[in-house]
Motif scaffolding. Structure first.
Motif, PDB file in Angstrom:
ATOM      1  N   GLY A 128       0.875  -1.194   0.216  1.00 44.86           N
ATOM      2  CA  GLY A 128       0.075   0.195  -0.091  1.00 44.86           C
ATOM      3  C   GLY A 128       0.772   1.324  -0.002  1.00 44.86           C
ATOM      4  N   ASP A 129       0.522   2.319   0.607  1.00 47.75           N
ATOM      5  CA  ASP A 129       1.358   3.419   0.915  1.00 47.75           C
ATOM      6  C   ASP A 129       2.436   3.405   2.054  1.00 47.75           C
ATOM      7  OD1 ASP A 129      -0.227   4.682  -1.234  1.00 47.75           O
ATOM      8  OD2 ASP A 129      -1.534   5.461   0.349  1.00 47.75           O
ATOM      9  N   LEU A 130       2.650   2.065   2.426  1.00 50.93           N
ATOM     10  CA  LEU A 130       3.448   1.753   3.626  1.00 50.93           C
ATOM     11  C   LEU A 130       4.682   1.090   3.335  1.00 50.93           C
ATOM     12  CD1 LEU A 130       1.240   1.534   6.748  1.00 50.93           C
ATOM     13  CD2 LEU A 130       2.144   3.709   5.834  1.00 50.93           C
ATOM     14  N   GLY A 131       5.690   1.019   4.119  1.00 52.04           N
ATOM     15  CA  GLY A 131       6.808   0.118   3.980  1.00 52.04           C
ATOM     16  C   GLY A 131       7.581  -0.280   5.111  1.00 52.04           C
ATOM     17  N   PHE A 132       8.671  -1.031   4.735  1.00 51.27           N
ATOM     18  CA  PHE A 132       9.526  -1.432   6.050  1.00 51.27           C
ATOM     19  C   PHE A 132      10.678  -1.856   5.564  1.00 51.27           C
ATOM     20  CE2 PHE A 132       7.225  -5.577   5.965  1.00 51.27           C
ATOM     21  CZ  PHE A 132       8.596  -6.461   5.879  1.00 51.27           C
ATOM     22  N   VAL A 133      11.817  -1.665   6.434  1.00 48.07           N
ATOM     23  CA  VAL A 133      13.033  -2.504   6.200  1.00 48.07           C
ATOM     24  C   VAL A 133      13.258  -3.118   7.302  1.00 48.07           C
ATOM     25  CG1 VAL A 133      14.270  -0.499   4.720  1.00 48.07           C
ATOM     26  CG2 VAL A 133      14.537  -0.617   7.111  1.00 48.07           C
ATOM     27  N   ALA A 134      14.038  -4.318   7.056  1.00 48.94           N
ATOM     28  CA  ALA A 134      14.388  -5.291   8.345  1.00 48.94           C
ATOM     29  C   ALA A 134      15.856  -5.181   8.597  1.00 48.94           C
ATOM     30  CB  ALA A 134      14.043  -6.611   7.604  1.00 48.94           C
ATOM     31  N   ASP A 135      15.862  -5.154   9.667  1.00 47.85           N
ATOM     32  CA  ASP A 135      17.412  -5.235  10.083  1.00 47.85           C
ATOM     33  C   ASP A 135      17.707  -6.205  11.271  1.00 47.85           C
ATOM     34  OD1 ASP A 135      18.275  -2.781   8.815  1.00 47.85           O
ATOM     35  OD2 ASP A 135      17.411  -1.358  10.646  1.00 47.85           O
ATOM     36  N   ALA A 136      18.883  -6.916  11.265  1.00 48.56           N
ATOM     37  CA  ALA A 136      19.334  -8.015  12.008  1.00 48.56           C
ATOM     38  C   ALA A 136      19.874  -7.072  13.406  1.00 48.56           C
ATOM     39  CB  ALA A 136      20.321  -8.645  11.315  1.00 48.56           C
ATOM     40  N   VAL A 137      19.398  -7.449  14.366  1.00 48.13           N
ATOM     41  CA  VAL A 137      20.175  -6.682  15.601  1.00 48.13           C
ATOM     42  C   VAL A 137      20.596  -7.684  16.663  1.00 48.13           C
ATOM     43  CG1 VAL A 137      19.425  -5.217  17.547  1.00 48.13           C
ATOM     44  CG2 VAL A 137      18.374  -4.995  15.378  1.00 48.13           C
ATOM     45  N   GLU A 138      21.882  -7.637  16.827  1.00 45.91           N
ATOM     46  CA  GLU A 138      22.664  -8.328  17.744  1.00 45.91           C
ATOM     47  C   GLU A 138      22.057  -8.297  19.124  1.00 45.91           C
ATOM     48  OE1 GLU A 138      24.940 -10.797  16.657  1.00 45.91           O
ATOM     49  OE2 GLU A 138      24.536  -9.987  14.674  1.00 45.91           O
ATOM     50  N   GLN A 139      22.207  -9.615  19.871  1.00 43.04           N
ATOM     51  CA  GLN A 139      21.943  -9.510  21.266  1.00 43.04           C
ATOM     52  C   GLN A 139      22.657  -8.680  21.860  1.00 43.04           C
ATOM     53  OE1 GLN A 139      19.129 -10.606  21.888  1.00 43.04           O
ATOM     54  NE2 GLN A 139      18.715 -12.963  21.624  1.00 43.04           N
TER      55      GLN A 139
END
Length: 140
Positions: A128-139
């Protein structure tokens, strides 16, 4: 479930330029979805995203992520975001306006209905009009 077709979608914006060729994978950490509206969601398992997402009967879903979309460009249950041994993936859930994965090289993949599309590092997922990026985050 099929893999990406490589079809291009007109007009979607490219994601940030990060090293291509690897799928987002948490390693020893976790995945955070960073939405275009500034919200974040820690991916814990199979997650449905939409205006008012609901699992289908018998479907095992870990999280339901509701997004605010005054223009109603996002379907009630727009897409599934998940993780398996091969990394992060998305599936469009018969949405009206579709789901597009924009790769770091600006190539765009239109997600067919229930098609599994891998999300490499640096890709942007638009719905739609939205989106995301995915980030790997370390513990910590």
């Amino acid at each position: 479930m099929s893999e990406p077709t490589g079809r291009r979608a007109p007009g979607a914006q490219a994601g940030p330029a990060l090293p291509p060729g690897r799928t987002v994978h948490p390693g020893h950490g976790h995945i955070v979805l960073r939405f275009s509206d500034g919200t974040e969601h820690r991916l814990r398992g199979m997650t449905l995203v939409g205006r008012s997402p609901q699992a289908e009967p018998g479907e095992v879903i870990t999280d339901l992520v509701s997004v605010v979309d005054p223009g109603r460009s996002v379907s009630k249950t727009h897409l599934l975001v998940g993780m398996d041994a091969r990394g992060l993936f998305v599936q469009d859930r018969r949405s009206t306006n579709g789901t597009v994965v924009t790769l770091p090289d600006a190539q765009q993949i239109l997600c067919g209905e229930s098609q599994t599309v891998r999300v490499p590092a640096g890709a942007t997922v638009s719905f739609g009009d939205l989106g995301f990026v995915a980030d790997a985050v370390e513990q910590d």
